[in-house]
Design a protein around this motif. Structure first.
Motif, short mmCIF file in Angstrom:
data_model
loop_
_atom_site.label_atom_id
_atom_site.label_comp_id
_atom_site.label_asym_id
_atom_site.label_seq_id
_atom_site.Cartn_x
_atom_site.Cartn_y
_atom_site.Cartn_z
N LEU A 10 0.83 -1.21 0.00
CA LEU A 10 0.00 0.00 0.00
C LEU A 10 0.86 1.26 0.00
N THR A 23 3.86 -0.79 4.45
CA THR A 23 2.50 -1.18 4.82
C THR A 23 1.95 -2.09 3.73
N PHE A 25 -1.11 -4.96 2.46
CA PHE A 25 -2.43 -5.57 2.68
C PHE A 25 -2.31 -7.02 2.23
N LYS A 31 -4.28 -5.85 6.87
CA LYS A 31 -3.26 -4.81 6.78
C LYS A 31 -2.25 -4.93 7.92
N ASP A 99 -6.41 1.81 2.54
CA ASP A 99 -5.53 2.00 3.69
C ASP A 99 -6.26 2.75 4.82
N SER A 102 -9.07 0.71 6.59
CA SER A 102 -8.70 -0.59 7.16
C SER A 102 -7.87 -0.41 8.42
N ASP A 104 -5.17 -1.97 11.27
CA ASP A 104 -4.05 -2.90 11.29
C ASP A 104 -4.45 -4.23 11.92
N TYR A 112 -9.16 -7.74 0.45
CA TYR A 112 -7.94 -8.09 -0.30
C TYR A 112 -8.27 -8.42 -1.75
#
Length: 261
Positions: A10, A23, A25, A31, A99, A102, A104, A112
């Motif tokens: 990402l 970062t 995904f 993520k 991003d 979503s 973490d 996805y």
């Protein structure tokens, strides 16, 4: 613990003189963020795998806090996206939207696959503006917004003339137009298209070609929902707005025959 996960980059930001914070995904874990040590060095085996949009297989060591990216195998570099300004702009918007919506280490079903299909479609030179619209509509439920597109949001009717209501966040039939004085009238084709954007997977659409006026109409609706109901502001959207208002900045491309939609 060592994990091998399939994922898409990402974003990738420099950290110190030689490292990157990446970062991803991932298909398996959602993520997550990992340190890629030495990835800023041109000769690093992690240099290519940590570029934005890269689809790869990643070996990540997880412990307390941030993980460490140990190895990566590139499955698709998304070369066209990185070399084409318009493709880059829309792909950047898609990854920033996903991003921002979503959390973490939280796996949300379907996200996805949506990201994977969207970036691969753009990389295969499908219309990036239409692909971004698909992602915008399909990410609304992830943002907590569930548009009512299969029936009237007020009475449940499934037949008749319909309009879109921002008040109800969905369709209103002609019997319920009085519910929202600011509703937007839509044609049967526009109604069908909203349902398609909301419910049909990208990979089942094929090379859908839409008129510019149709895309602008669909964009107006979905972005009004994001502005009024979700309230996120994306840097990539500002660039898209500039690009869309000055199309002369883009190189000339051979346009496919447009469908009447």
């Amino acid at each position: 613990m060592m994990n091998k996960w399939e994922g898409i980059v990402l974003r990738s930001i420099p950290y110190g003189e030689t490292n990157k914070i990446v970062t991803l995904f991932t298909r398996e874990a959602g993520k997550l963020t990992a340190m890629a040590r030495g990835a800023k060095k041109p000769a690093s085996r992690l240099a290519a795998i940590t570029q934005q949009f890269t689809h790869g297989s990643f070996l990540i060591r997880k412990g307390k806090g941030m993980g460490t990216l140990e190895q990566g195998e590139q499955l698709d570099s998304m070369r066209f996206i990185r070399e084409d300004l318009e493709a880059t702009a829309y792909a950047s918007y898609i990854v920033e939207l996903i991003d921002r919506l979503s959390d973490d280490n939280e796996r949300v079903g379907g996200v996805y696959g949506l990201l994977h299909d969207a970036l691969h479609a753009i990389n295969e030179q499908y219309d990036p503006e239409a692909i971004a619209l698909f992602v915008e509509w399909k990410m609304l439920p992830v943002a907590g917004i569930h548009p009512i597109v299969h029936q009237c949001a007020n009475c449940g009717a499934t037949e008749g003339e319909f309009a879109f209501s921002f008040k109800e966040i969905g369709f209103l039939c002609h019997r319920c137009f009085h519910v929202d004085r600011y509703l937007i009238r839509i044609t049967p084709n526009q109604l069908k298209l909203i349902r398609t954007f909301s419910t049909v997977p990208i990979h089942r659409i094929g090379n859908l070609t839409l008129k510019k006026t149709t895309k602008d109409f669909m964009k107006k609706i979905v972005r009004t929902i994001y502005d009024e109901q979700v309230g996120i502001r994306l840097k990539s959207r500002s660039f898209l707005d500039q690009l869309e208002s000055t199309p002369e900045l883009l190189p000339k491309k051979k346009k496919p025959d447009e469908k009447v939609t």
